[in-house]
Write an enzyme that holds these catalytic residues in place. Structure first.
Site, PDB file in Angstrom:
ATOM      1  N   TYR A  37       7.973  56.379  18.314  1.00 46.89           N
ATOM      2  CA  TYR A  37       9.598  58.034  18.624  1.00 46.89           C
ATOM      3  C   TYR A  37       9.686  57.738  17.276  1.00 46.89           C
ATOM      4  O   TYR A  37       9.767  57.032  16.422  1.00 46.89           O
ATOM      5  CB  TYR A  37      10.333  57.052  19.282  1.00 46.89           C
ATOM      6  CG  TYR A  37      10.450  56.698  20.876  1.00 46.89           C
ATOM      7  CD1 TYR A  37      10.344  57.267  21.544  1.00 46.89           C
ATOM      8  CD2 TYR A  37       9.634  54.767  20.669  1.00 46.89           C
ATOM      9  CE1 TYR A  37      10.027  57.223  22.932  1.00 46.89           C
ATOM     10  CE2 TYR A  37       9.859  55.310  22.584  1.00 46.89           C
ATOM     11  CZ  TYR A  37       9.573  56.588  23.482  1.00 46.89           C
ATOM     12  OH  TYR A  37       9.585  55.600  24.621  1.00 46.89           O
ATOM     13  N   HIS A 193      20.189  57.638  27.888  1.00 52.07           N
ATOM     14  CA  HIS A 193      19.030  56.789  27.066  1.00 52.07           C
ATOM     15  C   HIS A 193      18.517  55.403  27.198  1.00 52.07           C
ATOM     16  O   HIS A 193      18.054  55.493  26.653  1.00 52.07           O
ATOM     17  CB  HIS A 193      19.039  57.374  25.659  1.00 52.07           C
ATOM     18  CG  HIS A 193      18.160  59.243  25.295  1.00 52.07           C
ATOM     19  ND1 HIS A 193      19.591  59.818  24.958  1.00 52.07           N
ATOM     20  CD2 HIS A 193      17.721  59.671  25.584  1.00 52.07           C
ATOM     21  CE1 HIS A 193      18.939  60.887  24.965  1.00 52.07           C
ATOM     22  NE2 HIS A 193      17.781  60.942  25.552  1.00 52.07           N
ATOM     23  N   ARG A 223      11.520  69.988  20.504  1.00 49.60           N
ATOM     24  CA  ARG A 223      10.191  68.742  20.356  1.00 49.60           C
ATOM     25  C   ARG A 223      10.390  68.988  21.348  1.00 49.60           C
ATOM     26  O   ARG A 223       9.978  69.853  22.551  1.00 49.60           O
ATOM     27  CB  ARG A 223      11.670  67.461  19.700  1.00 49.60           C
ATOM     28  CG  ARG A 223      12.563  66.955  20.869  1.00 49.60           C
ATOM     29  CD  ARG A 223      12.882  66.032  20.971  1.00 49.60           C
ATOM     30  NE  ARG A 223      12.181  64.962  20.539  1.00 49.60           N
ATOM     31  CZ  ARG A 223      12.118  63.708  21.526  1.00 49.60           C
ATOM     32  NH1 ARG A 223      12.606  63.890  23.003  1.00 49.60           N
ATOM     33  NH2 ARG A 223      11.431  62.643  21.099  1.00 49.60           N
ATOM     34  N   ASN A 225       8.214  65.769  24.095  1.00 49.18           N
ATOM     35  CA  ASN A 225       8.078  64.665  24.499  1.00 49.18           C
ATOM     36  C   ASN A 225       6.475  64.292  25.524  1.00 49.18           C
ATOM     37  O   ASN A 225       5.616  65.783  25.991  1.00 49.18           O
ATOM     38  CB  ASN A 225       9.176  64.393  25.162  1.00 49.18           C
ATOM     39  CG  ASN A 225       9.293  62.732  25.183  1.00 49.18           C
ATOM     40  OD1 ASN A 225       8.741  62.087  24.724  1.00 49.18           O
ATOM     41  ND2 ASN A 225      10.129  62.479  25.982  1.00 49.18           N
ATOM     42  N   GLU A 265       6.245  68.025  27.708  1.00 46.14           N
ATOM     43  CA  GLU A 265       7.926  68.379  27.204  1.00 46.14           C
ATOM     44  C   GLU A 265       7.955  68.765  26.552  1.00 46.14           C
ATOM     45  O   GLU A 265       8.028  68.760  25.486  1.00 46.14           O
ATOM     46  CB  GLU A 265       8.611  67.738  27.965  1.00 46.14           C
ATOM     47  CG  GLU A 265       9.186  66.648  29.482  1.00 46.14           C
ATOM     48  CD  GLU A 265       9.955  65.648  29.486  1.00 46.14           C
ATOM     49  OE1 GLU A 265      10.224  65.420  30.272  1.00 46.14           O
ATOM     50  OE2 GLU A 265      10.635  65.354  28.359  1.00 46.14           O
ATOM     51  N   TYR A 316       6.765  51.542  29.751  1.00 47.09           N
ATOM     52  CA  TYR A 316       7.735  52.758  30.127  1.00 47.09           C
ATOM     53  C   TYR A 316       6.931  53.896  30.473  1.00 47.09           C
ATOM     54  O   TYR A 316       7.615  54.733  31.132  1.00 47.09           O
ATOM     55  CB  TYR A 316       8.597  53.020  28.829  1.00 47.09           C
ATOM     56  CG  TYR A 316       9.123  53.873  28.371  1.00 47.09           C
ATOM     57  CD1 TYR A 316      10.455  53.982  29.754  1.00 47.09           C
ATOM     58  CD2 TYR A 316       9.280  55.052  28.109  1.00 47.09           C
ATOM     59  CE1 TYR A 316      11.533  54.310  29.702  1.00 47.09           C
ATOM     60  CE2 TYR A 316      10.221  56.274  28.159  1.00 47.09           C
ATOM     61  CZ  TYR A 316      11.403  55.827  29.098  1.00 47.09           C
ATOM     62  OH  TYR A 316      12.879  57.052  28.341  1.00 47.09           O
ATOM     63  N   LYS A 317       6.432  54.583  29.625  1.00 45.54           N
ATOM     64  CA  LYS A 317       5.359  55.829  30.516  1.00 45.54           C
ATOM     65  C   LYS A 317       5.058  56.048  31.526  1.00 45.54           C
ATOM     66  O   LYS A 317       3.837  57.014  32.230  1.00 45.54           O
ATOM     67  CB  LYS A 317       4.978  56.548  29.184  1.00 45.54           C
ATOM     68  CG  LYS A 317       5.532  56.830  27.887  1.00 45.54           C
ATOM     69  CD  LYS A 317       4.326  57.370  27.396  1.00 45.54           C
ATOM     70  CE  LYS A 317       5.082  57.103  25.744  1.00 45.54           C
ATOM     71  NZ  LYS A 317       6.845  58.654  25.636  1.00 45.54           N
TER      72      LYS A 317
END
Lengths: 346, 315
Positions: A37, A193, A223, A225, A265, A316-317
């Site tokens: 990140y 978040h 950005r 993601n 994204e 998490y993903k």
């Protein structure tokens, strides 16, 4: 350039597909062979011709099918689109931004004529023509944010700015990577978040918020993601987890290249003029592993990134369960050769 | 910081100390709209010194044909307002930043109560126009010492919701009465001298108002002070800050890149790390926390100054 809009689906029989040009312009998110990140924001001020970064609101071959998919999702669950009462002005700001941008950037597809507050909008791909009075919601079939986001690819959040924070007070969310507008509505930047691992400790959100509070009109940012999705499904929402969650278990060595998608994204951030709110479009691009590896640099790099990703992030993903199968598939495309910097194909 | 060159298209004296300036695009293009409470930064090339002052926009936020500001002449200030009053002429081209709003209306409010002291009336002039367009309930209280000094009078609409309090005429503003009789869901906005902002906060606290509905414009001009030196850690360069210059202005003059936005200690953009400090940083900003101030490890060069032996910045 004429865009050939696909007749395709993002559910059930999943006929979604990228054309060869669609693959080449895919916004591959990794500019190096590893990932962590960061506040990877840059000005959203155009980009390589033909890339998704070139126009303010990218319109591609999936436009018509995506809007059809959004309408299905909304019909089943109207709470995917919500706007708290104080956000209507921000909705008008956003409608103006999209209509002006699209009519200037794609004059052959969209047309906007303005005579004071009397506006005339034509959307050729979707066959829509609308005359309405700007700032008078009674002259549109629905609220201004819903109206324009039914015609704009990507999810969209409108963030109110007050008390030194940003608040998710309106949005249209039907193509999300497992988060819920109905759950997040009214939350502030840190609250929505909260589920993200590691980034809080890195101070990423403090820095990002500070940057966003100072976002200036006329100077949008962007950005990238990413996450991983099984099957080309836009609506990977918590509300419908029972529909798509089990599909993760259908991935096997024989089908992983076709079934496993990299989901990217393109997030852009815009200061809105009259409301001082921030518009946050989150545009989703999907590409299967077998299409990605047709670009040798991407095949090599994706293997390295996914192999070395910390376990918490894979969890998490949502692809930890399939990571071994994915890596087995990608490994033959990684010959160990060095990769060039940047995200674009060589 | 995005900005554009605009032409001075009107100059009007509003009171002995306050002048209104209007800026328009030289080609007649429409300017970006804004929200009430927004300010712009005006660049003033003044005899080799580039000054940049922030001023609230007072024109209609929904009208892109021009931007208007009202400037009060501060003879004890650093020279920006004097420049505006004495050097700027009709037809001049001036560089004006894009509008930024650090004092916006909370659109959730059921009613908006605005309290202005003196030149603090400026952000409310634009907010009044926005509220009229949105048809939201409001009430404005404007306090001035004398009618002659009350520059805002000429710009305020004659409306039963606008209340003028002239202390010379014995009509002082009664904050207790104003805050004591508002409906639930009211938000209060104060702009003016520090004392007025504190008085509203105290009255609000006494009457049990939640802090989150009391807003104030904490924007301020960099205060003058004794000259001081700073050392830049990366190059060892020493920069001298003059008595009527801010640290940010001195750094810019020395061609040291520092990001900035509001230049009034509110937005946080120019926050700079302090490498070493032997002395006292005079923090004038509204950005750093009390702990950060006490630690003397950060400084906001747009408004803060220093007294003591050495100040070394992470620049």
């Amino acid at each position: 350039m004429t865009i050939q809009f696909h007749d395709e689906t993002f559910r059930d029989d999943y006929t979604f597909h990228n054309s060869p040009e669609g693959i080449r312009r895919f916004p591959f998110p990794f500019d190096q062979d590893s990932y962590m990140y960061s506040v990877n924001l840059e000005p959203h001020a155009g980009g390589k011709a033909g890339s998704p970064f070139e126009k303010r609101f990218d319109v591609d071959e999936h436009y018509v099918a995506e809007m059809r998919d959004r309408a299905i999702t909304l019909a089943e669950d109207p709470l995917r689109c919500q706007s708290l009462p104080h956000m209507e002005l921000a909705g008008w700001d956003f409608l103006e931004l999209v209509m002006v941008s699209k009519s200037e950037d794609y004059p052959e597809l969209f047309m906007l004529n303005r005579d004071g507050d009397r506006w005339h909008w034509i959307n050729r791909p979707l066959g829509i023509e609308q005359r309405f009075t700007f700032l008078d919601a009674t002259t549109l079939p629905c609220g201004p944010m819903e109206y324009i986001t039914r015609q704009t690819q990507g999810d969209h959040a409108l963030l109110d700015q007050r008390d030194g924070n940003l608040w998710m007070d309106a949005g249209m969310v039907t193509s999300q990577a497992d988060w819920s507008l109905d759950f997040d509505i009214g939350m502030n930047f840190f609250e929505w978040h909260a589920p993200v691992p590691k980034a809080h400790e890195l101070g990423v959100f403090q820095r990002a918020l500070k940057f966003l509070l100072n976002l200036q009109q006329g100077a949008p940012s962007r950005r990238l993601n990413w996450t991983m999705t099984v099957n080309p499904r836009l609506d990977t929402s918590p509300e419908n987890y029972h529909k798509w969650g089990p599909e993760k278990r259908t991935v096997a060595p024989g089908n992983v290249g076709a079934k496993q998608y990299l989901r990217v994204e393109l997030q852009t951030l815009w200061r809105l003029p009259r409301s001082n709110a921030i518009a946050f479009p989150i545009r989703c691009y999907l590409c299967s592993l077998e299409d990605l590896v047709t670009v040798p640099k991407w095949g090599r790099r994706l293997h390295r990134v996914l192999r070395d990703l910390p376990d918490e992030l894979a969890e998490y993903k949502g692809f930890a369960v399939n990571r071994p199968v994915i890596l087995d598939y990608l490994a033959p495309f990684d010959d160990g050769a060095p990769t060039s910097p940047g995200i674009f194909p060589d | 910081m995005t900005s554009r060159l605009l032409r001075v298209s009107a100059i009007e004296t509003l009171s002995p100390l306050v002048t209104r300036f209007r800026f328009e695009d030289p080609e007649g293009a429409l300017l970006p709209l804004f929200s009430g409470g927004a300010h712009v930064v005006v660049e003033m090339p003044d005899a080799g010194v580039l000054r940049r002052n922030a001023y609230s926009l007072i024109s209609d936020p929904m009208d892109g044909s021009g931007y208007e500001i009202a400037v009060r002449r501060e003879d004890g200030g650093r020279g920006g307002s004097r420049f505006m009053h004495t050097k700027v002429a009709l037809g001049d081209l001036m560089r004006i930043s894009a509008p930024v709003n650090l004092f916006s209306l909370d659109l959730r409010a059921k009613k908006h109560v605005m309290i202005a002291g003196g030149i603090g009336i400026t952000p409310f002039l634009a907010q009044l126009k926005q509220l009229a367009r949105l048809q939201m309930p409001f009430e404005l209280h404007y306090a001035a010492r004398s009618r002659a000094e009350a520059a805002g009078l000429a710009l305020l609409p004659a409306s039963p919701q606008v209340h003028v309090h002239v202390s010379e005429e014995g009509n002082r503003m009664d904050l207790g009465a104003i805050l004591g009789s508002q409906p639930l869901g009211t938000h209060v906005y104060t702009c003016g001298p520090e004392g007025l902002i504190e008085a509203v906060a105290e009255t609000g606290a006494r009457l049990g108002w939640p802090k989150t509905v009391l807003h104030s414009e904490v924007f301020m001009a960099p205060p003058p002070g004794a000259p001081f030196d700073v050392t830049l850690a990366k190059t060892g360069k020493v920069v001298t800050v003059g008595p009527h210059q801010s640290l940010l202005e001195a750094l810019e003059q020395a061609e040291v890149e520092v990001e900035w936005m509001c230049r009034g200690g509110a937005c946080g953009r120019c926050e700079t790390g302090v490498h070493a400090c032997h002395g006292t940083i005079e923090h004038h900003d509204h950005w750093l926390s009390d702990d950060e101030r006490a630690s003397q490890t950060k400084i906001m060069p747009c408004v803060s100054r220093f007294t003591g032996e050495t100040l070394v910045l992470d620049l």
